[in-house]
Design an enzyme around this catalytic site. Structure first.
Site, PDB file in Angstrom:
ATOM      1  N   ARG A  43       0.932  -1.313  -0.117  1.00  0.00           N
ATOM      2  CA  ARG A  43       0.033  -0.015  -0.038  1.00  0.00           C
ATOM      3  C   ARG A  43       0.785   1.285   0.183  1.00  0.00           C
ATOM      4  O   ARG A  43       0.470   2.308  -0.653  1.00  0.00           O
ATOM      5  CB  ARG A  43      -0.949  -0.156   1.238  1.00  0.00           C
ATOM      6  CG  ARG A  43      -1.827  -1.167   1.055  1.00  0.00           C
ATOM      7  CD  ARG A  43      -2.996  -0.920   2.194  1.00  0.00           C
ATOM      8  NE  ARG A  43      -3.991  -2.210   2.336  1.00  0.00           N
ATOM      9  CZ  ARG A  43      -4.923  -2.070   3.221  1.00  0.00           C
ATOM     10  NH1 ARG A  43      -5.076  -1.010   4.132  1.00  0.00           N
ATOM     11  NH2 ARG A  43      -5.781  -3.052   3.204  1.00  0.00           N
ATOM     12  N   ASP A 143     -15.747   8.798   9.329  1.00  0.00           N
ATOM     13  CA  ASP A 143     -14.871   7.890   9.259  1.00  0.00           C
ATOM     14  C   ASP A 143     -13.614   8.718   9.399  1.00  0.00           C
ATOM     15  O   ASP A 143     -13.332   9.867   9.188  1.00  0.00           O
ATOM     16  CB  ASP A 143     -14.851   7.049   8.011  1.00  0.00           C
ATOM     17  CG  ASP A 143     -14.025   5.845   8.103  1.00  0.00           C
ATOM     18  OD1 ASP A 143     -14.835   4.813   8.135  1.00  0.00           O
ATOM     19  OD2 ASP A 143     -12.676   5.959   7.727  1.00  0.00           O
TER      20      ASP A 143
HETATM   21  C1  LIG Z   1     -13.556  -2.566   8.459  1.00  0.00           C
HETATM   22  S1  LIG Z   1     -14.258  -0.950   8.035  1.00  0.00           S
HETATM   23  C2  LIG Z   1     -15.907  -1.155   9.146  1.00  0.00           C
HETATM   24  C3  LIG Z   1     -17.148  -0.573   8.066  1.00  0.00           C
HETATM   25  C4  LIG Z   1     -18.350  -0.685   8.951  1.00  0.00           C
HETATM   26  N1  LIG Z   1     -18.287  -0.106   9.993  1.00  0.00           N
HETATM   27  C5  LIG Z   1     -18.861  -2.267   8.943  1.00  0.00           C
HETATM   28  O1  LIG Z   1     -18.790  -2.670   9.805  1.00  0.00           O
HETATM   29  O2  LIG Z   1     -19.060  -2.579   7.784  1.00  0.00           O
HETATM   30  C6  LIG Z   1     -13.248   0.219   9.314  1.00  0.00           C
HETATM   31  C7  LIG Z   1     -13.304   1.643   9.214  1.00  0.00           C
HETATM   32  O3  LIG Z   1     -12.915   2.045  10.236  1.00  0.00           O
HETATM   33  C8  LIG Z   1     -12.271   3.050  10.034  1.00  0.00           C
HETATM   34  N2  LIG Z   1     -11.259   3.660  10.930  1.00  0.00           N
HETATM   35  C9  LIG Z   1     -10.211   2.999  11.011  1.00  0.00           C
HETATM   36  N3  LIG Z   1      -9.438   3.663  12.174  1.00  0.00           N
HETATM   37  C10 LIG Z   1     -10.234   4.623  12.413  1.00  0.00           C
HETATM   38  C11 LIG Z   1     -10.284   5.641  13.659  1.00  0.00           C
HETATM   39  N4  LIG Z   1      -9.217   6.132  14.321  1.00  0.00           N
HETATM   40  N5  LIG Z   1     -11.251   6.504  13.570  1.00  0.00           N
HETATM   41  C12 LIG Z   1     -12.286   6.450  12.923  1.00  0.00           C
HETATM   42  N6  LIG Z   1     -12.321   5.609  11.889  1.00  0.00           N
HETATM   43  C13 LIG Z   1     -11.422   4.669  11.634  1.00  0.00           C
HETATM   44  C14 LIG Z   1     -11.637   2.686   8.566  1.00  0.00           C
HETATM   45  O4  LIG Z   1     -11.163   4.065   7.849  1.00  0.00           O
HETATM   46  C15 LIG Z   1     -12.506   1.876   7.922  1.00  0.00           C
HETATM   47  O5  LIG Z   1     -13.327   2.628   6.967  1.00  0.00           O
END
Ligand SMILES: C[S@@+](CC[C@H](N)C(=O)[O-])C[C@H]1O[C@@H](n2cnc3c(N)ncnc32)[C@H](O)[C@@H]1O
Length: 273
Positions: A43, A143
């Protein structure tokens, strides 16, 4: 696979990986396992190319410059955004049941909204529950990752993302693209109108929110955090969730280490302790 494969375009050492691991932990709470070395290399190599850099060392120097736009690109590159419409479908039934008894407007925060499938599913569940395109519900969707938020607010998806939804849902809530847009769907505008998308890092010391929510969806993001970070975030949720509100977690997330803050109600849905 070893970190120093000879065929790699850039030299990438364990020391580089450890510095990156520390940085993403500090800035986003994301706890990278050793097994993620190859993912990190692949990445971030794209970011080295995009910036015309020759080494990871140069890239790390760029990241130490707080004025650089690369900070956000770095975060965007290392998040995992896997999501889908009506993921963990039973949660939406629990939500609909909960909506029965709530004073209006019901306020819902989806705090790891990724590309939008989750907040749009919440909006659809609310519209279905109230049989209205303007239900008495407001949704905030945030997000850390600005790229996914951009996609989320546009509400355009490939047809494969929605093909498993029941036909009625497809008809009621999506437009199917024609001509140059065939193979795509777009969420109908009442869904977009219900949701306020904004960037928020769960790790930040203060959050740009001035609301108390009936429901917080925080699904499949805590798995990237270690337990102390999870505890910190859960503690920060406390003043933002009404006393009788619900916190939805992901299928593999549980918080026995925060039992003083939240107790399990059912199926990874929590209430305040
Ligand atoms: C695997 S996805 C989950 C999406 C959705 N909540 C679901 O369950 O389908 C995790 C998300 O968390 C976000 N994320 C990771 N670290 C974060 C942080 N410190 N603050 C806010 N969002 C975060 C990522 O950008 C990503 O879009």
């Amino acid at each position: 696979m070893s970190v120093n494969r000879a065929d790699r375009e850039f030299h990438f050492t364990s020391a580089d990986f450890n510095l990156i691991k520390d940085l993403i932990y500090k800035r986003a709470g994301i706890n990278l396992a050793e097994s993620k070395k190859d993912m990190v290399y692949s990445r971030l190599s794209r970011r080295l190319r995009a910036n015309g850099l020759k080494t990871f060392q140069q890239y790390l120097e760029l990241l130490n410059d707080n004025q650089s736009d690369e900070q956000q690109e770095f975060l965007n590159s290392l998040t995992t955004n896997l999501t889908s419409f009506f993921r963990e479908a039973h949660h939406f039934d629990i939500l609909k049941e909960f909506l029965e008894s709530r004073p209006h407007p019901v306020k819902i925060w989806c705090c790891a909204a990724s590309t939008g499938e989750e907040p749009y599913s919440i909006a659809i569940a609310c519209m279905e529950h109230f049989s209205s395109y303007t239900p008495p519900v407001k949704i905030w969707a945030s997000d850390l990752d600005t790229k996914v938020l951009d996609k989320a607010s546009k509400g355009v998806y490939s047809f494969e993302r929605v093909e498993k939804l029941p036909d009625q849902r497809l008809k009621d809530f999506f437009f199917r693209g024609k001509g140059a847009n065939s193979g795509l769907v777009k969420v109908k505008s009442p869904l977009q109108d219900m949701i306020h998308f904004f960037q928020l890092n769960l790790l930040d010391s203060s959050w740009p929110i001035n609301e108390k929510f009936d429901v917080i969806f925080c699904r499949n993001v805590m798995i990237y955090f270690d337990k102390p970070t999870q505890y910190k975030v859960l503690k920060k949720f406390q003043p933002y969730l009404k006393d009788d509100g619900l916190l939805f977690a992901g299928h593999s997330e549980s918080f026995p280490h925060a039992s003083d803050l939240f107790k399990l109600r059912k199926h990874t849905v929590y209430t305040k302790a």
